[in-house]
Write a protein that holds these residues in place. Sequence first.
Motif, PDB file in Angstrom:
ATOM      1  N   GLY A  30     -63.717 -96.055  46.752  1.00  0.00           N
ATOM      2  CA  GLY A  30     -62.916 -96.126  47.967  1.00  0.00           C
ATOM      3  C   GLY A  30     -63.337 -97.271  48.867  1.00  0.00           C
ATOM      4  N   ALA A  31     -64.650 -97.505  48.968  1.00  0.00           N
ATOM      5  CA  ALA A  31     -65.143 -98.589  49.813  1.00  0.00           C
ATOM      6  C   ALA A  31     -64.686 -99.937  49.287  1.00  0.00           C
ATOM      7  CB  ALA A  31     -66.666 -98.532  49.883  1.00  0.00           C
ATOM      8  N   LEU A  32     -64.765-100.122  47.962  1.00  0.00           N
ATOM      9  CA  LEU A  32     -64.375-101.404  47.382  1.00  0.00           C
ATOM     10  C   LEU A  32     -62.860-101.594  47.424  1.00  0.00           C
ATOM     11  CD1 LEU A  32     -65.334-103.975  46.121  1.00  0.00           C
ATOM     12  CD2 LEU A  32     -65.509-102.823  43.912  1.00  0.00           C
ATOM     13  N   GLU A  33     -62.130-100.507  47.232  1.00  0.00           N
ATOM     14  CA  GLU A  33     -60.669-100.615  47.306  1.00  0.00           C
ATOM     15  C   GLU A  33     -60.240-100.955  48.733  1.00  0.00           C
ATOM     16  OE1 GLU A  33     -56.820 -98.347  45.396  1.00  0.00           O
ATOM     17  OE2 GLU A  33     -58.765 -97.339  45.444  1.00  0.00           O
ATOM     18  N   ARG A  34     -60.925-100.402  49.713  1.00  0.00           N
ATOM     19  CA  ARG A  34     -60.567-100.640  51.111  1.00  0.00           C
ATOM     20  C   ARG A  34     -60.861-102.076  51.533  1.00  0.00           C
ATOM     21  NH1 ARG A  34     -64.004 -99.798  55.269  1.00  0.00           N
ATOM     22  NH2 ARG A  34     -65.317 -98.418  54.021  1.00  0.00           N
ATOM     23  N   LEU A  35     -62.013-102.617  51.109  1.00  0.00           N
ATOM     24  CA  LEU A  35     -62.418-103.957  51.546  1.00  0.00           C
ATOM     25  C   LEU A  35     -61.987-105.055  50.569  1.00  0.00           C
ATOM     26  CD1 LEU A  35     -65.954-103.097  52.922  1.00  0.00           C
ATOM     27  CD2 LEU A  35     -63.885-103.594  54.210  1.00  0.00           C
ATOM     28  N   GLY A  36     -61.690-104.674  49.334  1.00  0.00           N
ATOM     29  CA  GLY A  36     -61.203-105.641  48.363  1.00  0.00           C
ATOM     30  C   GLY A  36     -62.297-106.495  47.750  1.00  0.00           C
ATOM     31  N   ALA A  37     -61.929-107.174  46.673  1.00  0.00           N
ATOM     32  CA  ALA A  37     -62.898-108.005  45.959  1.00  0.00           C
ATOM     33  C   ALA A  37     -63.271-109.265  46.727  1.00  0.00           C
ATOM     34  CB  ALA A  37     -62.361-108.376  44.574  1.00  0.00           C
ATOM     35  N   ALA A  38     -62.532-109.580  47.783  1.00  0.00           N
ATOM     36  CA  ALA A  38     -62.918-110.720  48.623  1.00  0.00           C
ATOM     37  C   ALA A  38     -64.211-110.445  49.377  1.00  0.00           C
ATOM     38  CB  ALA A  38     -61.799-111.047  49.604  1.00  0.00           C
ATOM     39  N   SER A  39     -64.697-109.205  49.327  1.00  0.00           N
ATOM     40  CA  SER A  39     -65.983-108.870  49.938  1.00  0.00           C
ATOM     41  C   SER A  39     -67.159-109.300  49.064  1.00  0.00           C
ATOM     42  CB  SER A  39     -66.066-107.364  50.207  1.00  0.00           C
ATOM     43  OG  SER A  39     -66.023-106.625  48.988  1.00  0.00           O
ATOM     44  N   CYS A  40     -66.874-109.957  47.950  1.00  0.00           N
ATOM     45  CA  CYS A  40     -67.935-110.402  47.040  1.00  0.00           C
ATOM     46  C   CYS A  40     -68.848-111.420  47.722  1.00  0.00           C
ATOM     47  CB  CYS A  40     -67.309-111.025  45.791  1.00  0.00           C
ATOM     48  SG  CYS A  40     -68.500-111.642  44.583  1.00  0.00           S
ATOM     49  N   VAL A  41     -70.153-111.192  47.619  1.00  0.00           N
ATOM     50  CA  VAL A  41     -71.122-112.136  48.185  1.00  0.00           C
ATOM     51  C   VAL A  41     -71.847-112.924  47.102  1.00  0.00           C
ATOM     52  CG1 VAL A  41     -71.472-110.823  50.298  1.00  0.00           C
ATOM     53  CG2 VAL A  41     -72.932-110.355  48.321  1.00  0.00           C
ATOM     54  N   ALA A  42     -71.807-112.443  45.861  1.00  0.00           N
ATOM     55  CA  ALA A  42     -72.480-113.164  44.771  1.00  0.00           C
ATOM     56  C   ALA A  42     -71.898-112.724  43.441  1.00  0.00           C
ATOM     57  CB  ALA A  42     -73.982-112.897  44.793  1.00  0.00           C
ATOM     58  N   THR A  43     -71.812-113.674  42.517  1.00  0.00           N
ATOM     59  CA  THR A  43     -71.371-113.385  41.153  1.00  0.00           C
ATOM     60  C   THR A  43     -72.346-114.045  40.186  1.00  0.00           C
ATOM     61  OG1 THR A  43     -69.058-113.396  41.878  1.00  0.00           O
ATOM     62  CG2 THR A  43     -69.464-113.524  39.510  1.00  0.00           C
ATOM     63  N   VAL A  44     -72.767-113.278  39.198  1.00  0.00           N
ATOM     64  CA  VAL A  44     -73.698-113.766  38.179  1.00  0.00           C
ATOM     65  C   VAL A  44     -73.003-113.649  36.823  1.00  0.00           C
ATOM     66  CG1 VAL A  44     -75.907-113.340  37.018  1.00  0.00           C
ATOM     67  CG2 VAL A  44     -75.747-113.176  39.518  1.00  0.00           C
ATOM     68  N   LEU A  45     -73.017-114.721  36.063  1.00  0.00           N
ATOM     69  CA  LEU A  45     -72.365-114.761  34.759  1.00  0.00           C
ATOM     70  C   LEU A  45     -73.369-115.276  33.737  1.00  0.00           C
ATOM     71  CD1 LEU A  45     -69.721-114.504  33.094  1.00  0.00           C
ATOM     72  CD2 LEU A  45     -69.192-116.846  33.765  1.00  0.00           C
ATOM     73  N   ALA A  46     -73.671-114.445  32.738  1.00  0.00           N
ATOM     74  CA  ALA A  46     -74.673-114.793  31.733  1.00  0.00           C
ATOM     75  C   ALA A  46     -75.992-115.228  32.389  1.00  0.00           C
ATOM     76  CB  ALA A  46     -74.158-115.881  30.798  1.00  0.00           C
ATOM     77  N   GLY A  47     -76.338-114.538  33.470  1.00  0.00           N
ATOM     78  CA  GLY A  47     -77.590-114.803  34.156  1.00  0.00           C
ATOM     79  C   GLY A  47     -77.544-115.940  35.150  1.00  0.00           C
ATOM     80  N   ARG A  48     -76.433-116.686  35.210  1.00  0.00           N
ATOM     81  CA  ARG A  48     -76.312-117.821  36.133  1.00  0.00           C
ATOM     82  C   ARG A  48     -75.629-117.387  37.420  1.00  0.00           C
ATOM     83  NH1 ARG A  48     -72.667-121.227  34.630  1.00  0.00           N
ATOM     84  NH2 ARG A  48     -71.729-119.859  33.075  1.00  0.00           N
ATOM     85  N   LEU A  49     -76.163-117.798  38.533  1.00  0.00           N
ATOM     86  CA  LEU A  49     -75.518-117.536  39.819  1.00  0.00           C
ATOM     87  C   LEU A  49     -74.374-118.528  39.972  1.00  0.00           C
ATOM     88  CD1 LEU A  49     -75.570-115.927  42.489  1.00  0.00           C
ATOM     89  CD2 LEU A  49     -77.107-117.703  43.392  1.00  0.00           C
ATOM     90  N   VAL A  50     -73.145-118.046  39.766  1.00  0.00           N
ATOM     91  CA  VAL A  50     -71.991-118.942  39.752  1.00  0.00           C
ATOM     92  C   VAL A  50     -71.176-118.882  41.041  1.00  0.00           C
ATOM     93  CG1 VAL A  50     -71.769-119.014  37.237  1.00  0.00           C
ATOM     94  CG2 VAL A  50     -70.665-117.148  38.525  1.00  0.00           C
ATOM     95  N   HIS A  51     -71.483-117.912  41.882  1.00  0.00           N
ATOM     96  CA  HIS A  51     -70.862-117.867  43.211  1.00  0.00           C
ATOM     97  C   HIS A  51     -71.843-117.228  44.175  1.00  0.00           C
ATOM     98  CE1 HIS A  51     -68.330-116.982  46.620  1.00  0.00           C
ATOM     99  NE2 HIS A  51     -68.634-115.711  46.526  1.00  0.00           N
ATOM    100  N   ARG A  52     -71.910-117.838  45.354  1.00  0.00           N
ATOM    101  CA  ARG A  52     -72.724-117.279  46.438  1.00  0.00           C
ATOM    102  C   ARG A  52     -72.000-117.578  47.740  1.00  0.00           C
ATOM    103  NH1 ARG A  52     -79.183-118.261  47.501  1.00  0.00           N
ATOM    104  NH2 ARG A  52     -79.352-116.930  49.335  1.00  0.00           N
ATOM    105  N   ARG A  53     -71.707-116.522  48.488  1.00  0.00           N
ATOM    106  CA  ARG A  53     -71.025-116.730  49.758  1.00  0.00           C
ATOM    107  C   ARG A  53     -71.961-117.462  50.718  1.00  0.00           C
ATOM    108  NH1 ARG A  53     -68.739-111.668  53.013  1.00  0.00           N
ATOM    109  NH2 ARG A  53     -67.308-111.566  51.214  1.00  0.00           N
ATOM    110  N   SER A  54     -71.441-118.536  51.299  1.00  0.00           N
ATOM    111  CA  SER A  54     -72.276-119.324  52.208  1.00  0.00           C
ATOM    112  C   SER A  54     -72.250-118.733  53.614  1.00  0.00           C
ATOM    113  CB  SER A  54     -71.772-120.763  52.247  1.00  0.00           C
ATOM    114  OG  SER A  54     -70.410-120.815  52.608  1.00  0.00           O
TER     115      SER A  54
END
Length: 217
Positions: A193-217
């Motif tokens: 419910g929390a994630l549905e309410r705030l949406g995926a735009a609330s993402c602060v970091a994404t890691v792909l195959a161990g690499r930090l590929v997104h970090r909210r500035s």
Amino acid sequence: MLTLHTADAVLAGVPGAAAVAVDTGRIAALGPYEELTAAYPTARVRRWPGLLTPGLRHPRAGELLEWAYHPDPREAAELGTEPVTGAALEALAPDGARWGGSARRGLQRLLAHGVTAVTGPFARPSVRIAVSRAGLRVRDAAPGAGPGSPDRPASLDPIAYAPPETLLDGPLAVGAPADFAVFAVPVDEPWPGALERLGAASCVATVLAGRLVHRRS
């Protein structure tokens, strides 16, 4: 170097999990932060606010990357910043090179929404190359998934299409690829419910195959 990612909570089948140890692109351990820091005292530590989950799968990524042109910032004065679709896209008529650049920018926007897997297929060669080079996992469309429309491209937020619990691209487990995201959502309420309410735009970091590929500035 082994890296320890810690958040307010970790969505894994491990009691008290608040940290993930990552080594050479895979998950080395899951558990309470204190236990993992004791087990890996020399690990680099990255601290994140919110909930760490498996990466999300975007069920309409094919439409976003092949039916919409994502303008380069240098094109903003002419094209704006939002995806170009419909008649405007037809008039723009991008060639293969421009489609490749568009796909790379679109993929960066997906990573910023915690997406680590995309649903194909991808018909344009330049788009396929961009997806392959970005390293996102490519999944088959779910059975019964209806067609989209080139006039109404999919939202960047995969949660616009399905409950978040159905979009997790595999569980977090020792030995599995280190594909995960962190969302700045409250951890004292049910996470779907929390994630549905705030949406995926609330993402602060994404890691792909161990690499930090997104970090909210």
